[in-house]
Structures are given as C-alpha cells and as structure tokens.
Motif scaffolding. Sequence first.
Motif, short mmCIF file in Angstrom:
data_model
loop_
_atom_site.label_atom_id
_atom_site.label_comp_id
_atom_site.label_asym_id
_atom_site.label_seq_id
_atom_site.Cartn_x
_atom_site.Cartn_y
_atom_site.Cartn_z
N PRO A 144 10.74 10.50 -1.17
CA PRO A 144 11.11 11.85 -1.15
C PRO A 144 10.35 12.80 -0.45
O PRO A 144 9.02 12.74 -0.59
CB PRO A 144 11.14 12.10 -2.57
CG PRO A 144 10.95 10.69 -3.36
CD PRO A 144 10.19 9.83 -2.51
N ASP A 145 11.00 13.71 0.45
CA ASP A 145 10.42 14.52 1.34
C ASP A 145 9.33 15.28 0.55
O ASP A 145 8.26 15.70 0.98
CB ASP A 145 11.42 15.37 1.89
CG ASP A 145 10.82 16.31 3.06
OD1 ASP A 145 10.05 15.70 4.08
OD2 ASP A 145 10.79 17.43 2.90
N GLU B 191 -1.72 13.43 5.18
CA GLU B 191 -3.09 12.97 5.12
C GLU B 191 -3.20 11.73 4.10
O GLU B 191 -4.00 10.69 4.39
CB GLU B 191 -3.96 14.03 4.72
CG GLU B 191 -5.45 13.77 4.55
CD GLU B 191 -6.18 15.03 3.70
OE1 GLU B 191 -7.57 14.74 3.70
OE2 GLU B 191 -5.49 16.09 3.57
N THR B 192 -2.49 11.75 3.35
CA THR B 192 -2.54 10.50 2.15
C THR B 192 -2.23 9.26 2.88
O THR B 192 -2.67 8.27 3.02
CB THR B 192 -1.97 10.87 1.00
OG1 THR B 192 -2.08 11.88 0.25
CG2 THR B 192 -1.70 9.57 0.24
N SER C 122 0.79 -1.22 0.04
CA SER C 122 0.01 0.11 -0.13
C SER C 122 0.76 1.30 0.12
O SER C 122 0.63 2.36 -0.67
CB SER C 122 -0.86 0.03 1.33
OG SER C 122 -1.87 -1.12 1.20
N LEU C 123 2.01 1.10 0.68
CA LEU C 123 2.99 2.43 0.77
C LEU C 123 3.70 2.62 -0.43
O LEU C 123 3.61 3.73 -1.07
CB LEU C 123 3.64 2.13 1.85
CG LEU C 123 3.51 2.23 3.24
CD1 LEU C 123 4.72 1.79 4.34
CD2 LEU C 123 3.00 3.60 3.83
N GLY D 78 3.71 6.51 -3.17
CA GLY D 78 5.05 7.31 -3.53
C GLY D 78 6.10 6.73 -2.77
O GLY D 78 7.24 7.03 -3.10
N PHE D 79 6.07 5.77 -1.95
CA PHE D 79 7.36 5.31 -1.22
C PHE D 79 7.81 4.26 -2.08
O PHE D 79 7.31 3.46 -2.66
CB PHE D 79 6.68 4.36 0.00
CG PHE D 79 6.36 5.38 1.36
CD1 PHE D 79 7.36 5.72 2.07
CD2 PHE D 79 5.12 5.87 1.35
CE1 PHE D 79 6.74 6.37 3.36
CE2 PHE D 79 4.66 6.66 2.60
CZ PHE D 79 5.71 7.01 3.23
N ASP D 80 9.18 4.50 -2.21
CA ASP D 80 9.93 3.77 -3.38
C ASP D 80 11.06 2.94 -2.94
O ASP D 80 11.60 2.30 -3.54
CB ASP D 80 10.42 4.76 -4.45
CG ASP D 80 11.46 5.98 -3.93
OD1 ASP D 80 11.93 5.64 -2.59
OD2 ASP D 80 11.50 6.82 -4.47
#
Length: 280
Positions: free
Chosen positions: A44-45, A51-52, A23-24, A28-30
Amino acid sequence: MNYKELNFTVSGEDYCRDLLINSLSQIGFDTFEDTEAGFKAYIPDSEFNQETLDNTLQDFKESFEFSYQTSFIPHKNWNEEWESNFEPLNIKDQCYVRATFHAPQPQYPYEIVIDPKMAFGTGHHQTTAMMMEFMLEEDWKDKKVLDMGCGTGILAILAAKLGAGELLAIDYDPICYESTQENARLNQVPQIEALCGSKEVIPDQKFEVILANINRNILLDQMDRYAEVLTPTGLLYLSGFYEQPDLDIIIEKAASLNLTYVQHKKNNNWVAAKFHHSVK
C-alpha cells in the motif's frame, strides 16, 4: 487503495528471489507475482518507506545481483487490470470461481461469484487456491467459522456454501470489508458477517474453524488470539507464507499455543498448513 509496485530483476538461484521476498514481506509488502526475470512486489502506498526499503535491501547487495523499478498504481488502474485479466478458476473440479461478467457453470457442485474490484482474494493466488483445496476436504456442516484477512470474502463464501453456520469475516482494509459484504450478497450467503479491523475486533466467542491467509509476520502476531478463540478441538488453516524458512517458524509458534501441525500443501514454495487445537 493506491499501491507501489516494485518490479525486481534478480540474478542467481531461486532462493535469492525467495530471500528478497521474505524480507520484503516483513516490511509491509503483502503481494508478490513471479516474472520471467524475477518478481513484482506490492505494498500500500501509504505504508511505503524508501529508507526502510533501502536498509532491508542493503543486506543482499554483496550476496547477489538485483535491481528494481518502482511504479505507482492508482486503485482504479489496479482494478481495471484485474477485470480485464480475470479468468474463471476451477478448484479440484468441485468449485468454480467466476467474475460477474462470466457465464454460470451449473455442472460444478459449488460456484462462487466474485466482483473483482481488487487484486486479492480471487482464488488465483496459490495460497488462496490451496486453502480452498483444504476446505473441500473438510466437513463444514453448521460449523462456526472465522476468516481473518478475508480479502473478497472468497473463503468465507466457500465455507458458507459447504454448509457452515455462522461466519465472521475480518479485514483491516475498508475496500476488502465492503467487497466481502457485496460478494456475500452476490452469492446469497447472508450468514456471513463482515468486520473492518484486525485482531482487536475478534469477539470473545469460540470458533470451530479459523481461516487466515495473510502473511508470516501478521500470522505470528495474531496466532495467540486465534488460540484464545478456537474451540479445544478446533481446526486452524494458515497460508500466505513460504515453506522455507517460514513453515518451521509457524509450526514452532503454533506448538507453543497447543496448535498441533497436521499437514501442509505446497505450490511454488507457497504453503498452506493445517493445525489441530489440542488443549488438554
């Protein structure tokens, strides 16, 4: 590039951790790193949205227990950590991956020198290592190759050392783009051209082999373009996703584009898969 690190502690079976990671990866978690208590996730910061994240994690709160701590990792600290922990890597006793500060090992048929200015693409992640194992099984002589999400350029560099002719390496991160150029020079493989961007910068030309080690969602988004530029009998190697549930999803998408599944490698549920373009 600055990053957010989320250090998760997860109670329950391994599949609970995998569900969270999957799910992460969709928000955007890569990059993910296993720990004794769970895992660390990186994004990336500039792409982090609390919220997402909260909405994504809400679905799991009644299924199993987990918690996380958030840290900010400046680019400089990220690099220094990897430089201090970078160990040489041996792929199938054929390819030796080392940093600039390690001694050469000429007994290996192929040696790749990587300046570890970033965490991605040093060969230490299971997905990169499996892609390299696949590559050592392939005939690359004079092949025209596209490396998507090239990171440090390690896969393109290996393809060049294996005899590939023209190579195009693409990454959306300017740091990756610069790192690929520098590492190509370090390894004396001038046939590698690097571009900064995503699928929109893939030129209208044909490639005999495409390498893409990214993540499931980006692969699904870009696979149509891969099929467009892959020769009718070309090979596609994909990685950056899990066996469950991702592999079946990837195979189904590939089949719709006349990309036939051949085989896959697995390491700790991470997968690298080989496809053959079978255009009639």
